[in-house]
Write a protein that holds these residues in place. Structure first.
Motif, PDB file in Angstrom:
ATOM      1  N   VAL A  96      20.444  31.851  86.348  1.00  0.00           N
ATOM      2  CA  VAL A  96      21.399  32.558  85.475  1.00  0.00           C
ATOM      3  C   VAL A  96      20.983  34.024  85.318  1.00  0.00           C
ATOM      4  CG1 VAL A  96      22.240  32.735  83.104  1.00  0.00           C
ATOM      5  CG2 VAL A  96      22.175  30.518  84.232  1.00  0.00           C
ATOM      6  N   GLY A  97      19.685  34.245  85.059  1.00  0.00           N
ATOM      7  CA  GLY A  97      19.200  35.619  84.929  1.00  0.00           C
ATOM      8  C   GLY A  97      19.409  36.423  86.200  1.00  0.00           C
ATOM      9  N   GLY A  98      19.102  35.811  87.351  1.00  0.00           N
ATOM     10  CA  GLY A  98      19.292  36.502  88.623  1.00  0.00           C
ATOM     11  C   GLY A  98      20.755  36.772  88.908  1.00  0.00           C
ATOM     12  N   ALA A  99      21.612  35.791  88.593  1.00  0.00           N
ATOM     13  CA  ALA A  99      23.045  35.966  88.850  1.00  0.00           C
ATOM     14  C   ALA A  99      23.627  37.089  87.996  1.00  0.00           C
ATOM     15  CB  ALA A  99      23.784  34.653  88.581  1.00  0.00           C
ATOM     16  N   VAL A 100      23.260  37.133  86.710  1.00  0.00           N
ATOM     17  CA  VAL A 100      23.790  38.184  85.831  1.00  0.00           C
ATOM     18  C   VAL A 100      23.258  39.553  86.272  1.00  0.00           C
ATOM     19  CG1 VAL A 100      23.859  39.054  83.469  1.00  0.00           C
ATOM     20  CG2 VAL A 100      24.085  36.604  83.903  1.00  0.00           C
ATOM     21  N   THR A 101      21.966  39.607  86.614  1.00  0.00           N
ATOM     22  CA  THR A 101      21.397  40.880  87.086  1.00  0.00           C
ATOM     23  C   THR A 101      22.128  41.363  88.338  1.00  0.00           C
ATOM     24  OG1 THR A 101      19.224  40.248  86.251  1.00  0.00           O
ATOM     25  CG2 THR A 101      19.284  42.031  87.841  1.00  0.00           C
ATOM     26  N   GLY A 102      22.301  40.458  89.313  1.00  0.00           N
ATOM     27  CA  GLY A 102      22.976  40.838  90.549  1.00  0.00           C
ATOM     28  C   GLY A 102      24.425  41.215  90.324  1.00  0.00           C
ATOM     29  N   LEU A 103      25.085  40.497  89.423  1.00  0.00           N
ATOM     30  CA  LEU A 103      26.505  40.787  89.144  1.00  0.00           C
ATOM     31  C   LEU A 103      26.675  42.166  88.507  1.00  0.00           C
ATOM     32  CD1 LEU A 103      29.426  39.733  89.088  1.00  0.00           C
ATOM     33  CD2 LEU A 103      28.932  38.741  86.835  1.00  0.00           C
ATOM     34  N   VAL A 104      25.850  42.436  87.480  1.00  0.00           N
ATOM     35  CA  VAL A 104      25.965  43.734  86.792  1.00  0.00           C
ATOM     36  C   VAL A 104      25.614  44.877  87.741  1.00  0.00           C
ATOM     37  CG1 VAL A 104      25.012  45.151  84.919  1.00  0.00           C
ATOM     38  CG2 VAL A 104      25.516  42.732  84.528  1.00  0.00           C
ATOM     39  N   HIS A 105      24.553  44.697  88.492  1.00  0.00           N
ATOM     40  CA  HIS A 105      24.161  45.745  89.447  1.00  0.00           C
ATOM     41  C   HIS A 105      25.209  45.881  90.551  1.00  0.00           C
ATOM     42  CE1 HIS A 105      21.877  48.367  91.930  1.00  0.00           C
ATOM     43  NE2 HIS A 105      21.646  47.462  92.885  1.00  0.00           N
ATOM     44  N   GLY A 106      25.740  44.741  91.013  1.00  0.00           N
ATOM     45  CA  GLY A 106      26.759  44.789  92.056  1.00  0.00           C
ATOM     46  C   GLY A 106      28.014  45.509  91.598  1.00  0.00           C
ATOM     47  N   LEU A 107      28.414  45.274  90.347  1.00  0.00           N
ATOM     48  CA  LEU A 107      29.583  45.980  89.812  1.00  0.00           C
ATOM     49  C   LEU A 107      29.330  47.487  89.738  1.00  0.00           C
ATOM     50  CD1 LEU A 107      30.593  43.524  86.928  1.00  0.00           C
ATOM     51  CD2 LEU A 107      31.903  43.997  89.018  1.00  0.00           C
ATOM     52  N   VAL A 122      27.432  49.282  91.681  1.00  0.00           N
ATOM     53  CA  VAL A 122      27.380  49.938  93.006  1.00  0.00           C
ATOM     54  C   VAL A 122      28.551  49.494  93.886  1.00  0.00           C
ATOM     55  CG1 VAL A 122      24.884  50.196  92.889  1.00  0.00           C
ATOM     56  CG2 VAL A 122      25.846  48.154  93.963  1.00  0.00           C
ATOM     57  N   HIS A 123      29.501  48.752  93.300  1.00  0.00           N
ATOM     58  CA  HIS A 123      30.699  48.284  94.012  1.00  0.00           C
ATOM     59  C   HIS A 123      30.329  47.432  95.232  1.00  0.00           C
ATOM     60  CE1 HIS A 123      32.770  51.105  91.416  1.00  0.00           C
ATOM     61  NE2 HIS A 123      32.016  52.083  91.880  1.00  0.00           N
ATOM     62  N   ASP A 124      29.356  46.537  95.043  1.00  0.00           N
ATOM     63  CA  ASP A 124      28.935  45.634  96.120  1.00  0.00           C
ATOM     64  C   ASP A 124      28.508  44.306  95.498  1.00  0.00           C
ATOM     65  OD1 ASP A 124      28.143  44.503  98.503  1.00  0.00           O
ATOM     66  OD2 ASP A 124      26.175  45.474  98.499  1.00  0.00           O
ATOM     67  N   VAL A 125      29.462  43.645  94.839  1.00  0.00           N
ATOM     68  CA  VAL A 125      29.130  42.429  94.094  1.00  0.00           C
ATOM     69  C   VAL A 125      28.626  41.328  95.024  1.00  0.00           C
ATOM     70  CG1 VAL A 125      30.067  40.579  92.667  1.00  0.00           C
ATOM     71  CG2 VAL A 125      30.727  42.945  92.228  1.00  0.00           C
ATOM     72  N   SER A 126      29.337  41.087  96.106  1.00  0.00           N
ATOM     73  CA  SER A 126      28.952  39.962  96.982  1.00  0.00           C
ATOM     74  C   SER A 126      27.564  40.177  97.581  1.00  0.00           C
ATOM     75  CB  SER A 126      29.991  39.800  98.094  1.00  0.00           C
ATOM     76  OG  SER A 126      30.080  41.001  98.864  1.00  0.00           O
ATOM     77  N   GLY A 127      27.256  41.390  98.003  1.00  0.00           N
ATOM     78  CA  GLY A 127      25.951  41.646  98.615  1.00  0.00           C
ATOM     79  C   GLY A 127      24.820  41.584  97.611  1.00  0.00           C
ATOM     80  N   GLN A 128      24.963  42.251  96.467  1.00  0.00           N
ATOM     81  CA  GLN A 128      23.888  42.304  95.479  1.00  0.00           C
ATOM     82  C   GLN A 128      23.693  40.966  94.767  1.00  0.00           C
ATOM     83  OE1 GLN A 128      21.811  44.776  95.209  1.00  0.00           O
ATOM     84  NE2 GLN A 128      22.946  45.879  96.808  1.00  0.00           N
ATOM     85  N   LEU A 129      24.813  40.275  94.497  1.00  0.00           N
ATOM     86  CA  LEU A 129      24.694  38.984  93.805  1.00  0.00           C
ATOM     87  C   LEU A 129      23.881  38.003  94.639  1.00  0.00           C
ATOM     88  CD1 LEU A 129      25.457  37.155  91.449  1.00  0.00           C
ATOM     89  CD2 LEU A 129      27.588  36.611  92.625  1.00  0.00           C
ATOM     90  N   GLY A 130      24.192  37.911  95.926  1.00  0.00           N
ATOM     91  CA  GLY A 130      23.457  36.981  96.781  1.00  0.00           C
ATOM     92  C   GLY A 130      22.004  37.378  96.951  1.00  0.00           C
ATOM     93  N   ALA A 131      21.753  38.684  97.105  1.00  0.00           N
ATOM     94  CA  ALA A 131      20.378  39.140  97.326  1.00  0.00           C
ATOM     95  C   ALA A 131      19.499  38.893  96.101  1.00  0.00           C
ATOM     96  CB  ALA A 131      20.389  40.627  97.684  1.00  0.00           C
TER      97      ALA A 131
END
Length: 532
Positions: free
Chosen positions: A406-417, A419-428
């Motif tokens: 959950v922590g990783g998903a929220v971090t990746g989602l917020v960061h992805g939004l 930098v406009h790269d949700v799919s890439g950052q969320l998975g990474a």
């Protein structure tokens, strides 16, 4: 107060490992920041530039508090802004362990049958905890002065942290009188810490904008420590707020202790139904009932941390874009993976340690159940020891894994939004969070092994976690030998995102966790219940 001094000696004897570990770790941590800042920013211009960007960033302010200057001391005091939360946690756990937990286990009643005054146990716990906070403040001062920082600012920084611990020691003393169980007392005190942190956060973030609710930080003991402005204005009077509040809470706890019976709490309790609901008639359902509050609290906490960390990640990129020199420093730290990836690797390491704390706490719940006699009652109903332990293991292993994801998903989602790269950052980022899970399970395995084989030493699992924290935070700075760094399972986790993924260390860590857990299970099957 007859018997207070012998009880203090008893507490020091029981906590002879944990107490020094906490004090030394928290006192040395700011010194590690001194070395880091000197290494990263050897010139005043570099510090000024870093401070300029950091002071106006809401994510950094949320995490560490306000930054009011760019001197080395002010930067260290700002970077250490999360330590008061750890000091508060240490104080709460120590006071409740030696008051309500002892009462729940029947040790207080046994001791009370001797020549011991009514308030000696509470006084001993408070004196020991306050003494540990005083020692922490003095040790931190000496260490920071030894690093070349001004003596007055160092003393003020240590004093602020020590007084924060003193206030929350008083909070724990009060909750120990209110609740009829150690678990509820700990939960109430930790809610108080969370409220104090949120008040500080809301006030400081508001101060960046309109400042309409900036006064909220003055309602928080954590905020008082930061309003001392060590190495800057050096303001002493907020320390008086902490002294008065701590003294008031201690007095209130003594008065409340006089109004209740031993083993009882002042908050009303009610018996449960005579017949359990169908959904609770299994060991797994009972474990869910006992662990669900803890699980929910940690998941919510990880989600909030993900919001903060995800928001800060983009600021690192902005900081590097503004300065070629800083970009070079960050890139060197992150290697080929880049600036933001190196930052994400670091914060995922922190999330891994938090998840390990959750795993140890959930695993030691079995020891609490055993100490209070609840486990014995369950086992007399025909439930096998394997089923009972495995029911708790499910939550101690899967709960931290879920919280990490959950922590990783929220971090990746917020960061992805951002930098406009949700799919890439969320998975990474999610992959990096998942890579921490085997290391978390090793700590859970240590707790399970101690519980099964050496139940009286089960709290030493917290010491193992403390070693991992020490290795992560100051291992590289102090240039410890590689074999020392290798003690921590988190050293062997692949540096994701951005690094090279390898399954071998994850498989080895998982095998170690399984072996430790199996050893604990085998030990529990062969020993007496309850263990004394």
């Amino acid at each position: 107060m007859t018997g207070t001094w012998p009880l203090i000696r008893l507490i020091l004897r029981r906590d002879r490992v944990l107490l020094p570990l906490w004090v030394v770790l928290l006192a040395v941590l700011p010194a590690a920041y001194v070395s880091s800042f000197r290494q990263l920013f050897p010139t005043a211009a570099g510090l000024d530039e870093y401070a300029r960007v950091s002071a106006g960033n809401a994510g950094f302010v949320s995490l560490y508090g306000p930054l009011h200057g760019s001197s080395l001391g002010e930067m260290v005091a700002w970077r250490a802004g999360f330590i008061p939360v750890l000091v508060a946690l240490f104080s709460v756990l120590t006071v409740i362990r030696h008051t309500r937990t002892d009462e729940e286990a029947g040790r207080t009643e046994l001791i009370g049958s001797g020549v011991v005054s009514r308030h000696a146990g509470l006084a001993a716990a408070l004196i020991t905890t306050l003494g540990a906070n005083l020692l922490l403040a003095l040790f931190m001062t000496v260490v920071l002065v030894g690093q070349g920082l001004p003596a007055t600012g160092s003393l003020l920084l240590g004093l602020g942290f020590g007084l924060t611990g003193a206030v929350f020691a008083g909070v724990a003393a009060v909750t120990a009188q209110l609740s009829g169980s150690a678990r509820t007392a700990r939960s109430l005190a930790m809610i108080a810490i969370a409220v104090a942190y949120v008040l500080r956060l809301a006030g400081d973030v508001s101060d960046l904008g309109t400042g309409t609710v900036a006064w909220l930080s003055w309602l928080s003991p954590i905020g008082w420590a930061q309003h001392l402005f060590p190495y800057g204005a050096d303001v002493w009077w907020p320390a008086g707020l902490a002294v008065v509040t701590g003294a008031t809470l201690v007095t209130a706890s003594v008065l409340l202790a006089s109004r209740r019976d031993v083993g009882a709490g002042l908050l009303p309790t009610r018996p449960g139904p005579a017949q359990a609901a169908p959904g609770l008639r299994s060991p797994l359902a009972l474990a869910w009932r006992l662990q669900r509050g803890l699980l929910t609290a940690w998941i919510v906490g990880f989600a909030l941390l993900g919001l903060v960390f995800g928001g800060v990640a983009q600021s690192i990129a902005t900081l590097a874009d503004d300065s070629a020199g800083l970009a070079e420093i960050f890139a060197r730290l992150g290697g080929a993976s880049g600036v933001v990836d190196s930052f994400l690797v670091g914060i995922l390491g922190f999330l891994g340690l938090f998840a390990a704390a959750f795993a140890v706490q959930a695993m030691l719940r079995m020891r609490d159940e055993e100490s209070t006699g609840h486990a014995e009652l369950v086992l007399t109903t025909g439930v096998s020891r394997y089923r009972w332990v495995l029911s708790h293991l499910v939550f101690a292993l899967l709960g931290p894994a879920l919280a990490l994801l959950v922590g990783g998903a929220v971090t990746g989602l917020v960061h992805g939004l951002a930098v406009h790269d949700v799919s890439g950052q969320l998975g990474a980022v999610l992959g990096g969070a998942a890579a921490q899970i085997p290391a978390v399970w090793v700590l859970a395995g240590v707790a399970a092994g101690l519980f099964g084989l050496l139940p009286r030493l089960a709290p030493l699992a917290w010491g193992a976690l403390g070693v991992c924290v020490l290795v992560l935070l100051v291992g590289a700075t102090l240039q410890l030998d590689q074999w020392v760094l290798d003690i921590s399972p988190f050293t062997h986790v692949p540096h994701l995102p951005g690094g090279r993924a390898s399954a071998l260390p994850l498989v080895v860590l998982t095998v170690i966790a399984v072996v430790l857990g199996a050893a604990g299970l085998a030990g529990f099957r062969r020993r007496d219940v309850p263990a004394t």
